[in-house]
Motif scaffolding. Structure first.
Motif, PDB file in Angstrom:
ATOM      1  N   PHE A   1       0.826  -1.202   0.000  1.00 14.63           N
ATOM      2  CA  PHE A   1       0.000   0.000   0.000  1.00 14.63           C
ATOM      3  C   PHE A   1       0.865   1.258   0.000  1.00 14.63           C
ATOM      4  CE2 PHE A   1      -3.071  -3.107   1.531  1.00 14.63           C
ATOM      5  CZ  PHE A   1      -4.212  -2.740   0.833  1.00 14.63           C
ATOM      6  N   LEU A   2       1.992   1.216   0.729  1.00 17.38           N
ATOM      7  CA  LEU A   2       2.839   2.393   0.834  1.00 17.38           C
ATOM      8  C   LEU A   2       3.654   2.649  -0.430  1.00 17.38           C
ATOM      9  CD1 LEU A   2       4.217   2.171   4.490  1.00 17.38           C
ATOM     10  CD2 LEU A   2       2.675   3.906   3.546  1.00 17.38           C
ATOM     11  N   PHE A   3       4.033   1.572  -1.136  1.00 22.66           N
ATOM     12  CA  PHE A   3       4.912   1.749  -2.295  1.00 22.66           C
ATOM     13  C   PHE A   3       4.282   2.623  -3.389  1.00 22.66           C
ATOM     14  CE2 PHE A   3       6.786   0.397  -6.355  1.00 22.66           C
ATOM     15  CZ  PHE A   3       8.116   0.691  -6.094  1.00 22.66           C
ATOM     16  N   PRO A   4       3.054   2.330  -3.840  1.00 23.15           N
ATOM     17  CA  PRO A   4       2.469   3.221  -4.864  1.00 23.15           C
ATOM     18  C   PRO A   4       2.211   4.623  -4.334  1.00 23.15           C
ATOM     19  CG  PRO A   4       0.865   1.590  -4.132  1.00 23.15           C
ATOM     20  CD  PRO A   4       2.173   1.182  -3.555  1.00 23.15           C
TER      21      PRO A   4
ATOM     22  N   SER B   1       5.559   6.416  -4.211  1.00 25.14           N
ATOM     23  CA  SER B   1       6.022   6.631  -5.585  1.00 25.14           C
ATOM     24  C   SER B   1       5.292   7.813  -6.212  1.00 25.14           C
ATOM     25  CB  SER B   1       5.800   5.371  -6.433  1.00 25.14           C
ATOM     26  OG  SER B   1       6.532   4.278  -5.925  1.00 25.14           O
ATOM     27  N   TYR B   2       3.972   7.868  -6.007  1.00 27.46           N
ATOM     28  CA  TYR B   2       3.169   8.975  -6.549  1.00 27.46           C
ATOM     29  C   TYR B   2       3.583  10.301  -5.903  1.00 27.46           C
ATOM     30  CZ  TYR B   2      -0.870  11.943  -7.484  1.00 27.46           C
ATOM     31  OH  TYR B   2      -1.669  12.989  -7.875  1.00 27.46           O
ATOM     32  N   MET B   3       3.794  10.279  -4.592  1.00 29.88           N
ATOM     33  CA  MET B   3       4.206  11.499  -3.896  1.00 29.88           C
ATOM     34  C   MET B   3       5.578  11.959  -4.379  1.00 29.88           C
ATOM     35  SD  MET B   3       2.962  10.473  -0.051  1.00 29.88           S
ATOM     36  CE  MET B   3       3.783  11.873   0.707  1.00 29.88           C
ATOM     37  N   LEU B   4       6.483  10.998  -4.587  1.00 29.51           N
ATOM     38  CA  LEU B   4       7.829  11.335  -5.041  1.00 29.51           C
ATOM     39  C   LEU B   4       7.790  11.948  -6.443  1.00 29.51           C
ATOM     40  CD1 LEU B   4      10.856  11.202  -4.425  1.00 29.51           C
ATOM     41  CD2 LEU B   4      10.881   8.891  -5.393  1.00 29.51           C
ATOM     42  N   TYR B   5       7.012  11.317  -7.328  1.00 28.78           N
ATOM     43  CA  TYR B   5       6.893  11.841  -8.698  1.00 28.78           C
ATOM     44  C   TYR B   5       6.284  13.243  -8.686  1.00 28.78           C
ATOM     45  CZ  TYR B   5       4.924  12.621 -13.328  1.00 28.78           C
ATOM     46  OH  TYR B   5       4.574  13.177 -14.525  1.00 28.78           O
ATOM     47  N   GLY B   6       5.216  13.408  -7.920  1.00 24.91           N
ATOM     48  CA  GLY B   6       4.544  14.700  -7.876  1.00 24.91           C
ATOM     49  C   GLY B   6       5.429  15.803  -7.328  1.00 24.91           C
ATOM     50  N   GLN B   7       6.207  15.484  -6.286  1.00 24.68           N
ATOM     51  CA  GLN B   7       7.066  16.499  -5.690  1.00 24.68           C
ATOM     52  C   GLN B   7       8.194  16.902  -6.637  1.00 24.68           C
ATOM     53  OE1 GLN B   7       6.078  17.837  -3.047  1.00 24.68           O
ATOM     54  NE2 GLN B   7       7.783  18.965  -2.135  1.00 24.68           N
ATOM     55  N   VAL B   8       8.802  15.930  -7.294  1.00 23.33           N
ATOM     56  CA  VAL B   8       9.870  16.232  -8.252  1.00 23.33           C
ATOM     57  C   VAL B   8       9.324  17.029  -9.433  1.00 23.33           C
ATOM     58  CG1 VAL B   8      11.511  15.214  -9.893  1.00 23.33           C
ATOM     59  CG2 VAL B   8      11.285  14.253  -7.603  1.00 23.33           C
TER      60      VAL B   8
ATOM     61  N   GLY C   1      11.888  14.066   3.012  1.00 26.06           N
ATOM     62  CA  GLY C   1      11.018  13.218   3.824  1.00 26.06           C
ATOM     63  C   GLY C   1      10.354  12.121   3.015  1.00 26.06           C
ATOM     64  N   ILE C   2       9.900  12.473   1.804  1.00 26.20           N
ATOM     65  CA  ILE C   2       9.263  11.478   0.935  1.00 26.20           C
ATOM     66  C   ILE C   2      10.259  10.413   0.506  1.00 26.20           C
ATOM     67  CG2 ILE C   2       8.109  11.129  -1.287  1.00 26.20           C
ATOM     68  CD1 ILE C   2       6.945  13.955  -1.012  1.00 26.20           C
ATOM     69  N   VAL C   3      11.494  10.822   0.175  1.00 27.69           N
ATOM     70  CA  VAL C   3      12.533   9.860  -0.218  1.00 27.69           C
ATOM     71  C   VAL C   3      12.835   8.901   0.929  1.00 27.69           C
ATOM     72  CG1 VAL C   3      14.976   9.617  -0.831  1.00 27.69           C
ATOM     73  CG2 VAL C   3      13.571  11.349  -1.965  1.00 27.69           C
ATOM     74  N   VAL C   4      12.920   9.440   2.147  1.00 26.71           N
ATOM     75  CA  VAL C   4      13.172   8.586   3.319  1.00 26.71           C
ATOM     76  C   VAL C   4      12.048   7.564   3.484  1.00 26.71           C
ATOM     77  CG1 VAL C   4      13.338   8.561   5.839  1.00 26.71           C
ATOM     78  CG2 VAL C   4      14.596  10.270   4.521  1.00 26.71           C
ATOM     79  N   LEU C   5      10.794   8.018   3.339  1.00 25.28           N
ATOM     80  CA  LEU C   5       9.652   7.111   3.456  1.00 25.28           C
ATOM     81  C   LEU C   5       9.665   6.066   2.347  1.00 25.28           C
ATOM     82  CD1 LEU C   5       7.026   6.359   4.890  1.00 25.28           C
ATOM     83  CD2 LEU C   5       5.822   8.032   3.464  1.00 25.28           C
ATOM     84  N   PHE C   6      10.027   6.481   1.135  1.00 22.34           N
ATOM     85  CA  PHE C   6      10.108   5.554  -0.003  1.00 22.34           C
ATOM     86  C   PHE C   6      11.175   4.488   0.243  1.00 22.34           C
ATOM     87  CE2 PHE C   6      11.959   4.374  -4.139  1.00 22.34           C
ATOM     88  CZ  PHE C   6      10.830   3.882  -4.779  1.00 22.34           C
ATOM     89  N   LEU C   7      12.347   4.907   0.707  1.00 20.83           N
ATOM     90  CA  LEU C   7      13.428   3.955   0.980  1.00 20.83           C
ATOM     91  C   LEU C   7      13.066   3.035   2.146  1.00 20.83           C
ATOM     92  CD1 LEU C   7      16.563   6.261   0.556  1.00 20.83           C
ATOM     93  CD2 LEU C   7      15.661   4.565  -1.056  1.00 20.83           C
ATOM     94  N   ALA C   8      12.368   3.567   3.143  1.00 20.31           N
ATOM     95  CA  ALA C   8      11.933   2.740   4.266  1.00 20.31           C
ATOM     96  C   ALA C   8      10.949   1.673   3.807  1.00 20.31           C
ATOM     97  CB  ALA C   8      11.301   3.613   5.347  1.00 20.31           C
ATOM     98  N   THR C   9      10.098   2.035   2.839  1.00 22.54           N
ATOM     99  CA  THR C   9       9.151   1.064   2.288  1.00 22.54           C
ATOM    100  C   THR C   9       9.884  -0.063   1.568  1.00 22.54           C
ATOM    101  OG1 THR C   9       7.482   2.801   2.020  1.00 22.54           O
ATOM    102  CG2 THR C   9       7.169   0.777   0.758  1.00 22.54           C
ATOM    103  N   LEU C  10      10.886   0.291   0.764  1.00 21.21           N
ATOM    104  CA  LEU C  10      11.678  -0.726   0.081  1.00 21.21           C
ATOM    105  C   LEU C  10      12.419  -1.606   1.079  1.00 21.21           C
ATOM    106  CD1 LEU C  10      13.253   1.224  -2.934  1.00 21.21           C
ATOM    107  CD2 LEU C  10      11.378  -0.437  -2.981  1.00 21.21           C
ATOM    108  N   TRP C  11      12.970  -0.980   2.108  1.00 21.70           N
ATOM    109  CA  TRP C  11      13.693  -1.726   3.149  1.00 21.70           C
ATOM    110  C   TRP C  11      12.760  -2.711   3.850  1.00 21.70           C
ATOM    111  CZ3 TRP C  11      13.201  -1.639   8.576  1.00 21.70           C
ATOM    112  CH2 TRP C  11      14.230  -2.278   9.274  1.00 21.70           C
TER     113      TRP C  11
END
Length: 321
Positions: free
Chosen positions: A67-70, A73-80, A109-119
């Motif tokens: 649930f967190l990965f998409p 990912s959407y938040m990361l794309y939107g912010q960039v 913050g979004i990148v940290v959350l994204f990496l935590a999800t992958l981890w």
């Protein structure tokens, strides 16, 4: 701090008063009813191999990450996208600089959350199919496969291991409180240097001071007593365990995740039956994630010296699931 599955374990510290109060002693009966509670991979006259407390819960962390990965990912794309596509009509002044700095902080913050999800996803996938614990009754040694704080296999004498009933924090969604057996490895100054869980977790909605809650939590002591009697008296005095399957298959993952539901349905209680049926899609989907996690992982291999110590000397090969 060290990480074990989805549990944080604090190391390099003295024992707490709570741990001392909940200690399970190897020389004192913990229960009058030793039960394996579906926590034994294999057992023979030389060694017993047990699950750790997180084996049956495998798939839960992946479920959350899916649930967190998409979302991340959407938040990361939107912010960039927003940071790299500033309209030409927006003045390039100090205000824009301040806004970009703020957006940069949010991006971090979004990148940290994204990496935590992958981890978190990698904690149950592309790793080990299981993290077993072996109790060798002939050498009176315990071997734990890659527990918290260990780069390899933990080895600790049975007589020196510190076992206790660990009470975890109440889970935020289900509101149940998990209890499990934990073993600390202590140094000469009785500081905790390594740690691993043993057996199966039991959970309850009720406080352990209530009769029902106390009876549920007692299941942890029953598990320890099963191991304790094995180490002190051997397998002949114990009930034959319902072995946990080690072969990776969807049927076995379904069996592992559906076992509790079958026990509840057998009680023929209307409300609990209704709850089990309502949650069955979640159960079967998580069992599928359990299978995928195991399929993408590799079987643990004990070091040669551990295998040599655990070789059969009196009986045939151990019974395995």
């Amino acid at each position: 701090m060290a990480w074990e599955g989805n549990l944080w374990v604090k190391l390099n510290r003295p024992l707490t008063d709570e741990e001392k109060r909940r200690q399970l002693r190897h020389d004192v009966p913990a229960s009058e009813t030793p039960r394996d509670n579906f926590s034994v991979f294999s057992m023979n006259d030389v060694f017993l191999e047990s699950t750790n407390a997180l084996f049956r819960m495998r798939g839960m962390l992946t479920y959350g990450c899916l649930f967190l990965f998409p979302l991340t990912s959407y938040m990361l794309y939107g912010q960039v996208h927003d940071m790299t596509h500033v309209p030409e009509s927006v003045p390039r002044d100090a205000t824009l600089t301040a806004v970009m700095v703020g957006m940069g902080v949010i991006l971090i913050g979004i990148v940290v959350l994204f990496l935590a999800t992958l981890w978190g996803f990698l904690q149950e996938n592309f790793t080990w199919t299981r993290t077993p614990i072996r109790f060798n009754r002939e050498t009176r040694m315990i071997y734990a496969y890659r527990g918290a704080g260990a780069k390899g296999v933990i080895a600790v004498p049975w007589d020196k291991a510190f076992f206790f009933v660990e009470k975890r924090r109440k889970e935020p969604i289900s509101r149940v409180t998990p209890y499990l057996i934990r073993c600390h490895v202590l140094d000469a100054n009785n500081n905790v240097v390594q740690s691993f869980s043993v057996g199966s977790t039991v959970s309850t909605l009720l406080d352990e001071t209530t009769p029902t809650g106390r009876d549920i939590v007692k299941g942890v002591s029953d598990q320890f007593e099963y191991i304790r009697q094995y180490m002190e008296r051997g397998p002949s005095v114990l009930p034959v365990p319902d072995l946990v399957p080690t072969q990776v298959s969807l049927a076995n993952s379904m069996r592992i995740w559906g076992r509790t539901d079958k026990a509840i349905l057998a009680e023929r209680n209307f409300f609990t039956t209704l709850l089990v049926l309502a949650l069955s899609p979640f159960t079967y989907f998580t069992a599928l994630l359990h299978y995928i996690g195991q399929r993408t992982s590799r079987q643990p291999v004990w070091p040669p010296e551990v295998e040599r110590e655990c070789e059969q000397t009196r009986l045939a090969e151990p019974v395995r699931a």
